[in-house]
Design a protein around this motif. Structure first.
Motif, mmCIF file in Angstrom:
data_model
loop_
_atom_site.group_PDB
_atom_site.id
_atom_site.type_symbol
_atom_site.label_atom_id
_atom_site.label_comp_id
_atom_site.label_asym_id
_atom_site.label_seq_id
_atom_site.Cartn_x
_atom_site.Cartn_y
_atom_site.Cartn_z
ATOM 1 N N HIS A 56 0.849 -1.156 0.013
ATOM 2 C CA HIS A 56 -0.093 0.079 0.014
ATOM 3 C C HIS A 56 0.909 1.386 0.079
ATOM 4 O O HIS A 56 0.770 2.127 -0.747
ATOM 5 N N GLU A 57 1.680 1.374 0.913
ATOM 6 C CA GLU A 57 2.559 2.392 1.052
ATOM 7 C C GLU A 57 3.641 2.516 -0.209
ATOM 8 O O GLU A 57 3.880 3.675 -0.509
ATOM 9 N N HIS A 87 1.694 4.380 -3.023
ATOM 10 C CA HIS A 87 2.091 5.967 -2.804
ATOM 11 C C HIS A 87 3.244 6.338 -3.376
ATOM 12 O O HIS A 87 3.284 7.191 -3.967
ATOM 13 N N ASN A 125 -9.233 2.898 4.527
ATOM 14 C CA ASN A 125 -8.420 3.846 4.158
ATOM 15 C C ASN A 125 -9.098 4.632 3.276
ATOM 16 O O ASN A 125 -8.605 5.819 2.924
ATOM 17 N N ASP A 166 -6.311 7.799 3.790
ATOM 18 C CA ASP A 166 -6.056 8.163 2.255
ATOM 19 C C ASP A 166 -7.305 8.955 1.906
ATOM 20 O O ASP A 166 -7.359 9.981 1.097
HETATM 21 ZN ZN ZN Z 1 -2.065 5.230 2.392
#
Ligand code: ZN
Length: 357
Positions: A52-53, A56, A147, A155
């Motif tokens: 997930h990170e 980003h 999220n 997010d």
């Molecule tokens: Zn995130």
């Protein structure tokens, strides 16, 4: 805690992460799954948060924004970006993370559907070896759902702000997203308390902290945007010659309020001596050692005309002190301390006086 690199991005485990590990260990006992099964489950979810990170970070690099570091918190990770994204960039950078969890969740369910029948959802409450993949898939869908909630620090809060800033000022958009975050945290915490779901109270606590942190960061940005580094830097500071001893440095440390000293050769900067390095040198090599052996050569350099708002993330990371240099000449210091004083004065309405050098 430990730091490691993933695809060139430093990943740091926040100390509160230990709390989560303890919780997972305690809550994992007494269930019908084997130890290795439980370990796979925990590692798979940890990897899902990392992916997930990384999404980003990847989306950020698409817009030319580097990720300085990824910090892993109990309720997820936080990517610290090199600069603040524009609203449209922010929307896609924010969306990329939970989208990856959505993909993982659906891909795993699709695989299960093709291979064998899926265990019914109510059975997931009871963790067994047989429903491991279902639980990992479901965990990813929960991550995505959580999220996508339109509140800071999730997010979805960033996506909400990006959308709102089309109609409102960025400040107001931030305030609304942070307000939504606090409301979400409070209602989640209350519900958790009343229904004895203490994990929810735990998560609500971090959501609240995150929302407060986001609005503080946004306030910092709005107080500094459009103001050059020159306006906030220290211009009255002491330097040390590279031939100075630790004793000279210690005397300066006592005589001034300065914590970090640029080490010079004529008007050329060679390095930066931090207070901690000075104290360590004093203990290990004594007062007659030369400062040059203990200075940091990998110091942060800022240009006096840089936007102060853009250097906030850099300062938050380097923490202590950056050198402000123009044409290889030292013109000032920017420290975390004088930066926070500058923010404080700005908050009380003081306009910066900007001297042109
Ligand atoms: Zn995130």
């Amino acid at each position: 805690m430990g730091t490691f690199r993933l695809m060139g991005v430093p990943v740091r485990l926040h100390f509160t992460f230990v709390l989560l590990l303890i919780f997972l260990l305690v809550s994992g006992f007494g269930t019908n799954q084997s130890g290795w099964n439980y370990a796979v489950y925990v590692i798979a979810l940890f990897a899902s948060v990392l992916l997930h990170e990384l999404a980003h970070a990847w989306a950020g690099s698409h817009y030319g924004i580097n990720t300085l570091e990824i910090v892993m918190f109990p309720i997820g990770g936080v990517s610290r970006m090199q600069r603040t994204a524009k609203p449209q960039e922010e929307f896609w950078i924010a969306a990329s993370g939970p989208f990856v969890n959505l993909l993982i969740g659906f891909a795993l369910f699709a695989y299960l559907y093709a291979e064998r029948s899926i265990v019914a959802l109510p059975q997931l409450v009871e963790p067994t070896n047989a429903n491991l993949i279902e639980r990992i898939a479901f965990g990813n869908l929960i991550l995505a759902f959580f999220n996508f909630l339109p509140a800071f620090p999730m997010d979805g809060g960033r996506m909400l702000r990006a959308i709102l800033s089309r109609f409102k000022s960025e400040d107001e958009a931030t305030r609304i997203a942070a307000w939504a975050g606090r409301m979400l945290a409070i209602s989640m915490g209350l519900y958790g308390l009343l229904s004895s779901h203490f994990m929810l109270v735990f998560v609500a606590f971090f959501v609240y902290l995150g929302a407060a942190q986001e609005s503080a960061a946004a306030l910092g940005r709005s107080l500094t945007s459009g103001i050059p580094v020159r306006a906030a830097m220290l211009t009255d500071y002491k330097t040390l010659d590279h031939g100075s001893t630790i004793r000279d440095a210690a005397n300066l440390l006592l005589a001034t309020s300065q914590q970090d000293f640029p080490i010079m050769h004529a008007d050329q900067v060679l390095g930066l001596l931090h207070r901690n390095a000075l104290l360590r040198a004093m203990a290990s090599d004594g007062p007659d050692a030369y400062v040059a052996g203990f200075m940091d050569r990998d110091y942060t350099v800022l240009n006096p005309e840089m936007n102060l708002a853009d250097v906030l993330p850099v300062m938050a990371r380097s923490g202590s002190c950056a050198l402000v240099m123009q044409d290889d000449k030292l013109v000032g210091l920017l420290t975390a301390e004088n930066l926070s004083q500058f923010l404080l004065l700005r908050r009380f309405g003081m306009e910066p006086t900007i001297e042109r050098g």
